[in-house]
Design a protein around this motif. Structure first.
Motif, PDB file in Angstrom:
ATOM      1  N   SER A  66       0.830  -1.213   0.000  1.00  0.00           N
ATOM      2  CA  SER A  66       0.000   0.000   0.000  1.00  0.00           C
ATOM      3  C   SER A  66       0.861   1.258   0.000  1.00  0.00           C
ATOM      4  CB  SER A  66      -0.929   0.002   1.221  1.00  0.00           C
ATOM      5  OG  SER A  66      -1.807  -1.107   1.205  1.00  0.00           O
ATOM      6  N   ILE A  67       1.892   1.265   0.826  1.00  0.00           N
ATOM      7  CA  ILE A  67       2.776   2.431   0.909  1.00  0.00           C
ATOM      8  C   ILE A  67       3.497   2.659  -0.420  1.00  0.00           C
ATOM      9  CG2 ILE A  67       4.884   3.310   2.006  1.00  0.00           C
ATOM     10  CD1 ILE A  67       3.862   1.753   4.560  1.00  0.00           C
ATOM     11  N   ILE A  68       3.979   1.580  -1.028  1.00  0.00           N
ATOM     12  CA  ILE A  68       4.669   1.711  -2.315  1.00  0.00           C
ATOM     13  C   ILE A  68       3.715   2.187  -3.400  1.00  0.00           C
ATOM     14  CG2 ILE A  68       5.787   0.406  -4.173  1.00  0.00           C
ATOM     15  CD1 ILE A  68       7.133  -1.285  -2.014  1.00  0.00           C
ATOM     16  N   SER A  69       2.505   1.638  -3.438  1.00  0.00           N
ATOM     17  CA  SER A  69       1.524   2.054  -4.448  1.00  0.00           C
ATOM     18  C   SER A  69       1.174   3.523  -4.285  1.00  0.00           C
ATOM     19  CB  SER A  69       0.257   1.198  -4.332  1.00  0.00           C
ATOM     20  OG  SER A  69       0.526  -0.150  -4.630  1.00  0.00           O
ATOM     21  N   TYR A  70       1.001   3.963  -3.030  1.00  0.00           N
ATOM     22  CA  TYR A  70       0.695   5.368  -2.770  1.00  0.00           C
ATOM     23  C   TYR A  70       1.859   6.261  -3.192  1.00  0.00           C
ATOM     24  CZ  TYR A  70      -0.537   9.625  -0.248  1.00  0.00           C
ATOM     25  OH  TYR A  70      -0.837  10.927   0.074  1.00  0.00           O
ATOM     26  N   THR A  71       3.082   5.835  -2.904  1.00  0.00           N
ATOM     27  CA  THR A  71       4.263   6.614  -3.269  1.00  0.00           C
ATOM     28  C   THR A  71       4.403   6.727  -4.780  1.00  0.00           C
ATOM     29  OG1 THR A  71       5.389   5.852  -1.262  1.00  0.00           O
ATOM     30  CG2 THR A  71       6.760   6.807  -2.985  1.00  0.00           C
ATOM     31  N   LEU A  72       4.223   5.617  -5.489  1.00  0.00           N
ATOM     32  CA  LEU A  72       4.313   5.649  -6.950  1.00  0.00           C
ATOM     33  C   LEU A  72       3.273   6.590  -7.551  1.00  0.00           C
ATOM     34  CD1 LEU A  72       4.895   1.851  -7.756  1.00  0.00           C
ATOM     35  CD2 LEU A  72       6.520   3.722  -8.123  1.00  0.00           C
ATOM     36  N   ALA A  73       2.050   6.550  -7.009  1.00  0.00           N
ATOM     37  CA  ALA A  73       0.963   7.352  -7.574  1.00  0.00           C
ATOM     38  C   ALA A  73       1.103   8.828  -7.259  1.00  0.00           C
ATOM     39  CB  ALA A  73      -0.380   6.832  -7.062  1.00  0.00           C
ATOM     40  N   ASN A  74       1.593   9.157  -6.047  1.00  0.00           N
ATOM     41  CA  ASN A  74       1.567  10.553  -5.607  1.00  0.00           C
ATOM     42  C   ASN A  74       2.923  11.243  -5.629  1.00  0.00           C
ATOM     43  OD1 ASN A  74      -1.369  11.047  -4.384  1.00  0.00           O
ATOM     44  ND2 ASN A  74      -0.753   8.963  -3.876  1.00  0.00           N
ATOM     45  N   GLU A  75       3.990  10.495  -5.476  1.00  0.00           N
ATOM     46  CA  GLU A  75       5.318  11.100  -5.482  1.00  0.00           C
ATOM     47  C   GLU A  75       5.982  11.017  -6.855  1.00  0.00           C
ATOM     48  OE1 GLU A  75       6.416  12.689  -2.792  1.00  0.00           O
ATOM     49  OE2 GLU A  75       4.615  12.111  -1.658  1.00  0.00           O
ATOM     50  N   TYR A  76       5.667   9.970  -7.620  1.00  0.00           N
ATOM     51  CA  TYR A  76       6.297   9.767  -8.926  1.00  0.00           C
ATOM     52  C   TYR A  76       5.311   9.912 -10.092  1.00  0.00           C
ATOM     53  CZ  TYR A  76      10.409   7.945  -6.484  1.00  0.00           C
ATOM     54  OH  TYR A  76      11.525   7.811  -5.690  1.00  0.00           O
ATOM     55  N   ASN A  77       4.028  10.135  -9.761  1.00  0.00           N
ATOM     56  CA  ASN A  77       2.988  10.263 -10.790  1.00  0.00           C
ATOM     57  C   ASN A  77       2.959   9.067 -11.742  1.00  0.00           C
ATOM     58  OD1 ASN A  77       2.049  12.865  -9.952  1.00  0.00           O
ATOM     59  ND2 ASN A  77       3.867  13.768 -10.909  1.00  0.00           N
ATOM     60  N   ILE A  78       3.158   7.886 -11.187  1.00  0.00           N
ATOM     61  CA  ILE A  78       3.113   6.648 -11.967  1.00  0.00           C
ATOM     62  C   ILE A  78       1.752   5.988 -11.762  1.00  0.00           C
ATOM     63  CG2 ILE A  78       4.092   4.343 -12.276  1.00  0.00           C
ATOM     64  CD1 ILE A  78       6.776   5.434 -11.413  1.00  0.00           C
ATOM     65  N   ASP A  79       0.984   5.892 -12.820  1.00  0.00           N
ATOM     66  CA  ASP A  79      -0.358   5.311 -12.754  1.00  0.00           C
ATOM     67  C   ASP A  79      -0.372   4.032 -13.594  1.00  0.00           C
ATOM     68  OD1 ASP A  79      -3.066   4.915 -12.327  1.00  0.00           O
ATOM     69  OD2 ASP A  79      -3.667   6.242 -13.967  1.00  0.00           O
ATOM     70  N   MET A  80       0.206   2.959 -13.051  1.00  0.00           N
ATOM     71  CA  MET A  80       0.322   1.696 -13.775  1.00  0.00           C
ATOM     72  C   MET A  80      -0.065   0.511 -12.892  1.00  0.00           C
ATOM     73  SD  MET A  80       3.953   2.262 -15.742  1.00  0.00           S
ATOM     74  CE  MET A  80       4.397   3.848 -16.473  1.00  0.00           C
ATOM     75  N   PRO A  81      -1.288   0.465 -12.401  1.00  0.00           N
ATOM     76  CA  PRO A  81      -1.685  -0.640 -11.525  1.00  0.00           C
ATOM     77  C   PRO A  81      -1.631  -2.001 -12.207  1.00  0.00           C
ATOM     78  CG  PRO A  81      -3.583   0.682 -12.163  1.00  0.00           C
ATOM     79  CD  PRO A  81      -2.376   1.440 -12.591  1.00  0.00           C
ATOM     80  N   ALA A  82      -1.962  -2.057 -13.500  1.00  0.00           N
ATOM     81  CA  ALA A  82      -1.915  -3.337 -14.214  1.00  0.00           C
ATOM     82  C   ALA A  82      -0.480  -3.836 -14.344  1.00  0.00           C
ATOM     83  CB  ALA A  82      -2.565  -3.201 -15.595  1.00  0.00           C
ATOM     84  N   MET A  83       0.454  -2.924 -14.575  1.00  0.00           N
ATOM     85  CA  MET A  83       1.862  -3.297 -14.694  1.00  0.00           C
ATOM     86  C   MET A  83       2.390  -3.847 -13.378  1.00  0.00           C
ATOM     87  SD  MET A  83       4.351  -3.549 -16.750  1.00  0.00           S
ATOM     88  CE  MET A  83       6.143  -3.705 -16.780  1.00  0.00           C
ATOM     89  N   GLN A  84       1.994  -3.224 -12.274  1.00  0.00           N
ATOM     90  CA  GLN A  84       2.414  -3.723 -10.965  1.00  0.00           C
ATOM     91  C   GLN A  84       1.914  -5.152 -10.747  1.00  0.00           C
ATOM     92  OE1 GLN A  84       1.524   0.576  -9.094  1.00  0.00           O
ATOM     93  NE2 GLN A  84       1.938  -0.944  -7.538  1.00  0.00           N
ATOM     94  N   SER A  85       0.658  -5.408 -11.100  1.00  0.00           N
ATOM     95  CA  SER A  85       0.098  -6.746 -10.942  1.00  0.00           C
ATOM     96  C   SER A  85       0.765  -7.739 -11.883  1.00  0.00           C
ATOM     97  CB  SER A  85      -1.410  -6.726 -11.200  1.00  0.00           C
ATOM     98  OG  SER A  85      -2.089  -6.013 -10.196  1.00  0.00           O
ATOM     99  N   PHE A  86       1.029  -7.304 -13.113  1.00  0.00           N
ATOM    100  CA  PHE A  86       1.650  -8.194 -14.096  1.00  0.00           C
ATOM    101  C   PHE A  86       2.982  -8.729 -13.587  1.00  0.00           C
ATOM    102  CE2 PHE A  86       4.701  -8.682 -17.601  1.00  0.00           C
ATOM    103  CZ  PHE A  86       4.080  -9.689 -18.327  1.00  0.00           C
ATOM    104  N   LEU A  87       3.810  -7.854 -13.034  1.00  0.00           N
ATOM    105  CA  LEU A  87       5.109  -8.288 -12.527  1.00  0.00           C
ATOM    106  C   LEU A  87       4.950  -9.283 -11.375  1.00  0.00           C
ATOM    107  CD1 LEU A  87       6.986  -4.866 -12.563  1.00  0.00           C
ATOM    108  CD2 LEU A  87       7.254  -6.771 -14.173  1.00  0.00           C
ATOM    109  N   ASN A  88       3.956  -9.057 -10.534  1.00  0.00           N
ATOM    110  CA  ASN A  88       3.700  -9.972  -9.418  1.00  0.00           C
ATOM    111  C   ASN A  88       3.326 -11.361  -9.914  1.00  0.00           C
ATOM    112  OD1 ASN A  88       2.828 -11.043  -6.823  1.00  0.00           O
ATOM    113  ND2 ASN A  88       0.745 -10.575  -7.486  1.00  0.00           N
ATOM    114  N   TYR A  89       2.367 -11.446 -10.833  1.00  0.00           N
ATOM    115  CA  TYR A  89       1.924 -12.746 -11.341  1.00  0.00           C
ATOM    116  C   TYR A  89       3.016 -13.437 -12.151  1.00  0.00           C
ATOM    117  CZ  TYR A  89      -2.714 -11.241  -9.873  1.00  0.00           C
ATOM    118  OH  TYR A  89      -3.790 -10.812  -9.122  1.00  0.00           O
ATOM    119  N   LEU A  90       3.806 -12.652 -12.860  1.00  0.00           N
ATOM    120  CA  LEU A  90       4.918 -13.227 -13.613  1.00  0.00           C
ATOM    121  C   LEU A  90       5.910 -13.907 -12.679  1.00  0.00           C
ATOM    122  CD1 LEU A  90       6.352 -13.536 -16.366  1.00  0.00           C
ATOM    123  CD2 LEU A  90       7.476 -11.339 -15.923  1.00  0.00           C
ATOM    124  N   PHE A  91       6.195 -13.246 -11.575  1.00  0.00           N
ATOM    125  CA  PHE A  91       7.129 -13.791 -10.590  1.00  0.00           C
ATOM    126  C   PHE A  91       6.551 -15.052  -9.956  1.00  0.00           C
ATOM    127  CE2 PHE A  91      11.069 -13.284  -8.770  1.00  0.00           C
ATOM    128  CZ  PHE A  91      11.080 -13.276  -7.387  1.00  0.00           C
TER     129      PHE A  91
END
Length: 326
Positions: free
Chosen positions: A40-65
């Protein structure tokens, strides 16, 4: 008639084993809670501190692993094709629900504060209890309900005191509630599958189908962001941290589901709100009402009351499952 020395020793050994298992589940549940707080903290940081809006990409890497590790182990010891032909619809459905739940919750961090999103996610408890009662035929006693009610009251009071109208945007609130419904469905399905088919099979196939579903979402929704974003080592490190936290969480979750059930799993995650609150105050420099900690204490008391009781029963009780090896 007085109990023999052998009977007393057997009874003491059984009590010791029961307490040991209870403490183990409690510990594993809190490790999972820390993992959920980390994601949750990482997702919030990516969205608000880095302006990265890629929730599908985050999930893709998880399932790939997940599939790379657990899929490889499963293929080396079982017939992947045979299981696929028999159960592909079940795992496709569970993967779809799980992928969309992850997508919604990560997307919500772009609209609301860290603590607000984590509190809306607590609604999963309510839906889990309903589904376990009607689908899995779980029978809770009054002590279980007391623990559940305290947890729900605690997180509800946290939500009321921590709610900010400026942050409480409609889209973020909707995504938080939608994710809680999807997580409830996913958790109930996961509990049934791991008890029927085993942990390794579940992780292998949830990774297999999750990669494909989230991969399609990346291509459809996020390919432009990926191409245009100026990647740096900090952002890459956060993505890798997210994947590591999710991998540990997904590896632990089936054990908790098999041994303690989806209700206890979701109750144990509620302590992650306290971790999120600490980061909200000291890292993101936002204010939280002091009474928040009192309400968090109510949640912890509810967890203890629920967990010190014997596990809820089903209408067709079976032998209590033991923590298995993968």
């Amino acid at each position: 008639m007085a109990e023999s020395t052998h009977d007393v020793a057997t009874k003491d050994a059984g009590n010791y084993q029961y307490i040991k298992q209870k403490l183990m589940v409690l510990l594993v549940g809190q490790i999972a809670s820390c993992m959920i707080a980390g994601t949750s903290i990482i997702s919030y940081t990516l969205a608000n501190e880095y302006n990265i809006d890629m929730p599908a990409m985050q999930s893709f890497l998880n399932y790939l692993f997940l599939f790379a590790i657990y899929g490889s182990i499963y293929c080396a010891n079982h017939s992947f094709g045979t299981t696929f032909r028999k159960k592909w619809m079940t795992y496709l459905f569970l993967a779809f629900v799980d992928v969309e739940a992850n997508y919604c919750i990560v997307k919500a961090f772009g609209y609301n504060s860290l603590v607000t999103v984590m509190l809306f996610d607590c609604a999963t408890i309510f839906f889990i209890v309903l589904l376990t009662m009607f689908y899995l035929k779980i029978r809770y006693n009054w002590r279980h309900f007391l623990g559940i009610i305290l947890c729900v009251v605690g997180v509800s009071l946290q939500a009321i005191t921590g709610y900010n109208k400026e942050e409480g945007r409609l889209i973020g609130n909707f995504l938080g509630i939608l994710s809680s419904i999807l997580y409830a469905i996913s958790n109930i399905g996961q509990e049934k599958v791991v008890k029927d088919s085993g942990i390794l099979e579940f992780l292998a196939f949830i990774g297999f189908f999750g990669v494909q579903i989230s991969g399609l979402q990346v291509l459809a929704l996020e390919h432009q962001q990926i191409l245009q974003f100026r990647w740096n080592w900090s952002a890459v490190g956060l993505f890798l941290g997210f994947v590591c936290f999710m991998y540990v969480l997904y590896s632990l979750t089936p054990y908790i589901m098999k041994f303690a059930g989806s209700t206890w799993f979701n109750l144990s995650l509620r302590t992650s709100n306290g971790i999120g609150a600490v980061f909200e105050i000291y890292v993101f420099k936002k204010n939280i009402y002091p009474i928040y900690w009192l309400f968090l204490s109510i949640v912890i008391i509810g967890l203890c009351i629920y967990h010190i009781n014997k596990p809820p029963k089903t209408k067709n009780p079976t032998r209590d499952p033991q923590i298995p090896a993968v």
